[in-house]
Design a protein around this motif. Structure first.
Motif, PDB file in Angstrom:
ATOM      1  N   MET A   1     -77.821  61.430 -84.707  1.00 19.57           N
ATOM      2  CA  MET A   1     -76.668  62.208 -85.133  1.00 19.57           C
ATOM      3  C   MET A   1     -76.803  63.683 -84.719  1.00 19.57           C
ATOM      4  O   MET A   1     -77.881  64.231 -84.782  1.00 19.57           O
ATOM      5  N   LYS A   2     -75.683  64.271 -84.282  1.00 23.99           N
ATOM      6  CA  LYS A   2     -75.703  65.703 -83.942  1.00 23.99           C
ATOM      7  C   LYS A   2     -74.714  66.435 -84.845  1.00 23.99           C
ATOM      8  O   LYS A   2     -73.652  65.903 -85.150  1.00 23.99           O
ATOM      9  N   THR A   3     -75.101  67.644 -85.206  1.00 24.42           N
ATOM     10  CA  THR A   3     -74.205  68.452 -86.051  1.00 24.42           C
ATOM     11  C   THR A   3     -73.839  69.727 -85.299  1.00 24.42           C
ATOM     12  O   THR A   3     -74.679  70.323 -84.632  1.00 24.42           O
ATOM     13  N   LEU A   4     -72.591  70.111 -85.410  1.00 28.81           N
ATOM     14  CA  LEU A   4     -72.112  71.352 -84.797  1.00 28.81           C
ATOM     15  C   LEU A   4     -71.282  72.094 -85.836  1.00 28.81           C
ATOM     16  O   LEU A   4     -70.443  71.478 -86.502  1.00 28.81           O
ATOM     17  N   VAL A   5     -71.519  73.384 -85.986  1.00 29.10           N
ATOM     18  CA  VAL A   5     -70.714  74.158 -86.933  1.00 29.10           C
ATOM     19  C   VAL A   5     -69.810  75.128 -86.173  1.00 29.10           C
ATOM     20  O   VAL A   5     -70.262  75.867 -85.296  1.00 29.10           O
ATOM     21  N   LEU A   6     -68.526  75.067 -86.509  1.00 30.53           N
ATOM     22  CA  LEU A   6     -67.552  76.021 -85.961  1.00 30.53           C
ATOM     23  C   LEU A   6     -67.202  77.030 -87.061  1.00 30.53           C
ATOM     24  O   LEU A   6     -67.080  76.648 -88.225  1.00 30.53           O
ATOM     25  N   LEU A   7     -67.050  78.276 -86.669  1.00 25.83           N
ATOM     26  CA  LEU A   7     -66.701  79.300 -87.657  1.00 25.83           C
ATOM     27  C   LEU A   7     -65.655  80.242 -87.066  1.00 25.83           C
ATOM     28  O   LEU A   7     -65.951  80.963 -86.102  1.00 25.83           O
ATOM     29  N   ARG A   8     -64.442  80.199 -87.632  1.00 23.83           N
ATOM     30  CA  ARG A   8     -63.456  81.215 -87.217  1.00 23.83           C
ATOM     31  C   ARG A   8     -63.884  82.528 -87.868  1.00 23.83           C
ATOM     32  O   ARG A   8     -64.337  82.539 -89.018  1.00 23.83           O
ATOM     33  N   VAL A 213     -67.814  71.854 -90.278  1.00 28.45           N
ATOM     34  CA  VAL A 213     -68.939  71.058 -89.778  1.00 28.45           C
ATOM     35  C   VAL A 213     -68.422  69.798 -89.082  1.00 28.45           C
ATOM     36  O   VAL A 213     -67.594  69.081 -89.644  1.00 28.45           O
ATOM     37  N   TYR A 214     -68.917  69.566 -87.875  1.00 24.91           N
ATOM     38  CA  TYR A 214     -68.644  68.315 -87.156  1.00 24.91           C
ATOM     39  C   TYR A 214     -69.942  67.541 -87.018  1.00 24.91           C
ATOM     40  O   TYR A 214     -70.983  68.112 -86.660  1.00 24.91           O
ATOM     41  N   GLU A 215     -69.868  66.243 -87.285  1.00 26.91           N
ATOM     42  CA  GLU A 215     -71.014  65.363 -87.024  1.00 26.91           C
ATOM     43  C   GLU A 215     -70.612  64.356 -85.953  1.00 26.91           C
ATOM     44  O   GLU A 215     -69.492  63.841 -85.974  1.00 26.91           O
ATOM     45  N   PHE A 216     -71.525  64.116 -85.028  1.00 24.75           N
ATOM     46  CA  PHE A 216     -71.268  63.188 -83.923  1.00 24.75           C
ATOM     47  C   PHE A 216     -72.327  62.089 -83.961  1.00 24.75           C
ATOM     48  O   PHE A 216     -73.504  62.360 -84.246  1.00 24.75           O
ATOM     49  N   ASP A 217     -71.922  60.854 -83.639  1.00 27.58           N
ATOM     50  CA  ASP A 217     -72.908  59.767 -83.599  1.00 27.58           C
ATOM     51  C   ASP A 217     -73.700  59.835 -82.283  1.00 27.58           C
ATOM     52  O   ASP A 217     -73.472  60.726 -81.456  1.00 27.58           O
ATOM     53  N   ASP A 218     -74.609  58.885 -82.093  1.00 26.04           N
ATOM     54  CA  ASP A 218     -75.480  58.953 -80.919  1.00 26.04           C
ATOM     55  C   ASP A 218     -74.718  58.765 -79.604  1.00 26.04           C
ATOM     56  O   ASP A 218     -75.200  59.129 -78.538  1.00 26.04           O
ATOM     57  N   GLN A 219     -73.512  58.187 -79.695  1.00 26.65           N
ATOM     58  CA  GLN A 219     -72.691  58.043 -78.482  1.00 26.65           C
ATOM     59  C   GLN A 219     -71.853  59.313 -78.241  1.00 26.65           C
ATOM     60  O   GLN A 219     -71.084  59.385 -77.281  1.00 26.65           O
TER      61      GLN A 219
END
Ligand code: DG2
Length: 248
Positions: A1-8, A213-219
């Motif tokens: 799993m990958k996590t990415l945080v966006l912040l306006r 917060v966005y979470e992405f699976d292994d694909q």
């Protein structure tokens, strides 16, 4: 799993004055400074940490990132600044009050300028001092790449290749990433991550200073998305952004 945080970024001086901002380099308002600090506190409290940060060339986003990282005790985090994450260029609308513009041209027209997918606002004249090609900040950038106005589609055309070429490879190396940017450069990423249609993206309004917060699976497929903070407060902030284009 990958996590990415966006912040306006937090509320800017021109968000406060309800002016079209785009590439105008205004700073945060007092409230915006507090929002940025709160974002950092919240991220720390919820256990988020980062290996690298990306932001735009514009001080409202840079300062938001710095203030949030300071709250997290991570002021030394590597930060990459790129014009590719700048706000959508709002052309000749920059500096105009959104409500007054709605009074003059109608709310429908303002909604088209703010939220349509591929309609550009009227362009700046090349001889205008606000033309980025005439500004020192963009000296290093190929002048042919710099816009005089942009639709969301144009913004996507610079944001997404940058994400795919520069940011995604870092995430694939298991680096934890935060992106501090703007209402529309982040809407470009949201549309891409969530596969939103041109119609769906018109309804998306991003609140100032709230970590997303966005979470992405292994694909690499998005598996989860959520804002950090009080849901009712976030909803109210989104509504406030949406209604900035009302004639009042
Ligand atoms: C706002 C977004 O950009 O405005 O350029 O006026 O996120 O940098 O404050 P930001 C602007 P709207 O598209 O929501 O009107």
């Amino acid at each position: 799993m990958k996590t990415l945080v966006l912040l306006r970024h937090g509320e800017s001086e021109w968000n406060l004055e309800n002016k079209f901002t785009g590439w105008t380099d205004v700073d945060l308002s007092t409230k915006g400074i507090e929002e940025a600090k709160n974002a950092g506190k919240l991220l720390k409290e919820k256990g988020y940490d980062f290996d690298i940060a990306y932001t735009s060339y514009l001080q409202r986003a840079i300062h938001t990132l710095q203030l949030a990282l300071k709250e997290m005790g991570r002021e030394n985090l590597p930060v990459v600044k790129t014009w590719k994450l700048n706000e959508r260029h709002y052309g000749a609308l920059q500096g105009l009050n959104k409500a007054e513009t709605a009074k003059k041209y109608g709310e429908e027209q303002v909604q088209i300028w703010r939220r349509s997918f591929d309609i550009q606002p009227p362009a700046l004249k090349p001889e205008d001092d606000r033309n980025p090609a005439r500004q020192e900040l963009y000296n290093e950038i190929d002048k042919a790449d710099l816009p005089l106005t942009e639709s969301l589609k144009d913004t996507i055309a610079r944001v997404i290749p940058y994400y795919e070429q520069e940011i995604l490879p870092k995430m694939n190396e298991k680096k934890r990433v935060i992106i501090a940017a703007h209402g529309n450069s982040l809407r470009a990423l949201m549309m891409y991550f969530e596969g939103l249609t041109e119609e769906e993206i018109t309804k998306v309004n991003i609140p100032t200073g709230v970590p997303l917060v966005y979470e992405f699976d292994d694909q690499g497929k998005m598996s989860k998305k959520f804002y950090l903070g009080d849901a009712a407060e976030i909803e109210a902030k989104m509504k406030a952004v949406a209604s900035q284009g009302k004639a009042k």
